[in-house]
Design a protein around this motif. Structure first.
Motif, PDB file in Angstrom:
ATOM      1  N   LEU A  11      27.572   1.445  24.896  1.00  0.00           N
ATOM      2  CA  LEU A  11      27.033   1.224  23.654  1.00  0.00           C
ATOM      3  C   LEU A  11      27.029  -0.374  23.108  1.00  0.00           C
ATOM      4  N   GLU A 394      25.517   9.325  16.854  1.00  0.00           N
ATOM      5  CA  GLU A 394      24.992   8.278  16.521  1.00  0.00           C
ATOM      6  C   GLU A 394      24.551   7.874  15.385  1.00  0.00           C
ATOM      7  N   ARG A 451      20.821   3.576  21.953  1.00  0.00           N
ATOM      8  CA  ARG A 451      21.917   4.460  21.925  1.00  0.00           C
ATOM      9  C   ARG A 451      22.063   5.659  21.935  1.00  0.00           C
TER      10      ARG A 451
END
Length: 461
Positions: A11, A394, A451
């Motif tokens: 990430l 996320e 992501r």
């Protein structure tokens, strides 16, 4: 599941290379890969070539596969012991007309600041190049951290989605053995209306029909023949008017065979969305839901079948007035299907319904405008729960399983031809203006989308 430290590094790599990812997307968007326009045939191939070069540079084995139309791009990572996954996207885009409604040239993409944040403006930014690139960028970051791509990935990128995918089903059938995986990931969808991450788990099917009713061999004077001769518009209107009863239910015999209620997991997710039907309809100048009043609005949109008249014409509609009984009348009708409804049985029942209302002096002809069954995914597969948690982590909001009122045929094709379910996960928004001038993709959707895929890839390893 991937080591949390490695995931954090992946990430962080995505975050540090954001500018590079944006630059690559802008380069991709500059290619005018309009699949419906023969003048852009070379541009569509250029987009396929661009993708193939990018994927090979990452370490994928990638090839351009010719079809009777525009090419497919197929790529693979190395084999391993991970669950095989197929990722699908399309690299062709819609035409840009009307050009004068664009605020900037559609194939000169750029970042723009808006009152709602930074967006990527350009044709294909949301549908589907930006979405497609979120997955590629996730793979790029994964390789930077791990030294190798995620194993057992198959990537399939199509160049004809915006022109009806005429080559797709034959290509899937011909390459069934090499394309079949345990599950498919499809990126051509969106976040829920309020920005909540979502996995689309069911799609309605579709039956399209055109009906032409013919009476006399010419238009007739309504004073001379009215009341005695058959009027095709009246015949057609009466037949179509009895397709639904006063409660909103479709009257065709056997129409609801195969229709199933949503299970409790879906009901809970849908209830948590707090869908406001009045607000939804208010966006288009309406206010009151119609249809089956014993069903919730989201059930009616996602989990109930429909019968709709999409167009009807006949007789004189020009300026002034002309008193005729028209010789012909025609209509276009569509049915959205759910559950296990059989498209052919629906078509047969509809044609029988029209014939039942046909007077002796009238003839009818039907024209088939396609059919596909609904797609319902098996959410008991552990991959769904894993992806749902990854999305929640996320976005900082609980992801939801949602339905879609429309049809995405590729999901049905994967089910019917390759025998696998699909997870439809995308990061578009309702205001992305796909298929319209000034298409955009939120920068936040692009960065958090990449992501999200990194998290999902880790969850499925």
């Amino acid at each position: 599941m991937q080591n949390p430290v490695q995931l954090d590094k992946t990430l962080a790599t995505l975050d540090s290379d954001r500018d590079g990812a944006i630059a690559r997307l802008l380069e991709f968007l500059r290619i005018p890969s309009v699949s419906t326009d023969p003048a852009h045939e070379a541009d569509v191939r250029d987009a396929a070539t661009w993708l193939c070069r990018e994927l090979r540079g990452l370490g994928f084995t990638a090839d351009i596969r010719d079809t009777p139309g525009h090419p497919m791009v197929v790529a693979r990572s190395q084999s391993g012991d991970a669950r095989p996954v197929l990722f699908y996207g399309h690299y062709d885009v819609q035409p840009v007309d009307p050009l004068d409604l664009w605020d900037r040239p559609p194939f000169e993409p750029a970042l723009e600041e808006t009152e709602n944040g930074t967006v990527i403006r350009g044709r294909g930014a949301s549908d589907d190049k930006g979405q497609l690139m979120t997955f590629i960028e996730a793979c790029r970051a994964w390789k930077a951290v791990h030294g190798a791509l995620p194993s057992d990935l198959i990537l399939l990128f199509e160049g004809e989605e915006e022109s009806g995918s005429p080559s797709l089903r034959p290509f899937l059938t011909e390459n069934r053995d090499s394309l079949t995986a345990s599950i498919a990931l499809i990126c051509d969808t969106a976040l829920y209306a309020d920005g909540r991450p979502a996995i689309t788990t069911q799609l309605r099917g579709l039956v399209g029909e055109e009906i032409i009713v013919t009476g006399a061999d010419r238009d007739l004077h309504s004073g001379s023949f009215g009341g005695l001769a058959a009027n095709p518009i009246m015949v057609l209107a009466q037949a179509l008017g009895t397709l639904k009863d006063d409660t909103g239910r479709v009257t065709l015999p056997g129409f609801y065979d195969g229709v199933e209620d949503a299970d409790e997991t879906l009901r809970r997710d849908w209830d948590a969305l707090n869908f406001d039907a009045a607000e939804f309809l208010g966006r288009v100048g309406l206010s009151t839901p119609i249809g089956e009043q014993d069903r919730t609005p989201l059930e009616m949109l996602w989990n109930r079948p429909t019968a709709e008249i999409n167009g009807i014409e006949g007789g004189y509609t020009g300026d002034g007035f002309k008193t005729v009984l028209p010789a012909t009348a025609r209509a276009k009708v569509s049915f959205r299907l759910t559950g296990a409804q059989d498209p052919q049985k629906i078509r047969d029942a509809f044609r029988a319904h029209i014939r039942h209302h046909l007077p002796q002096d009238c003839q009818v002809e039907f024209h088939d405008h396609g059919a596909s069954p609904a797609s319902v995914m098996d959410t008991s597969d552990a991959a769904f729960a894993a992806a749902k948690q990854a999305l929640s982590d996320e976005w900082g909001r609980d992801a939801a399983y949602i339905g879609a009122g429309g049809s995405i045929p590729i999901a049905g094709d994967f089910k019917q031809i390759l025998g696998m379910d699909s997870m439809l996960i995308g990061f578009g928004r309702d205001d992305d203006r796909i298929h319209s001038p000034n298409e955009k993709y939120d920068l936040d959707s692009f960065t958090k989308g990449a992501r999200s895929w990194a998290r999902i890839i880790a969850a499925l390893r």
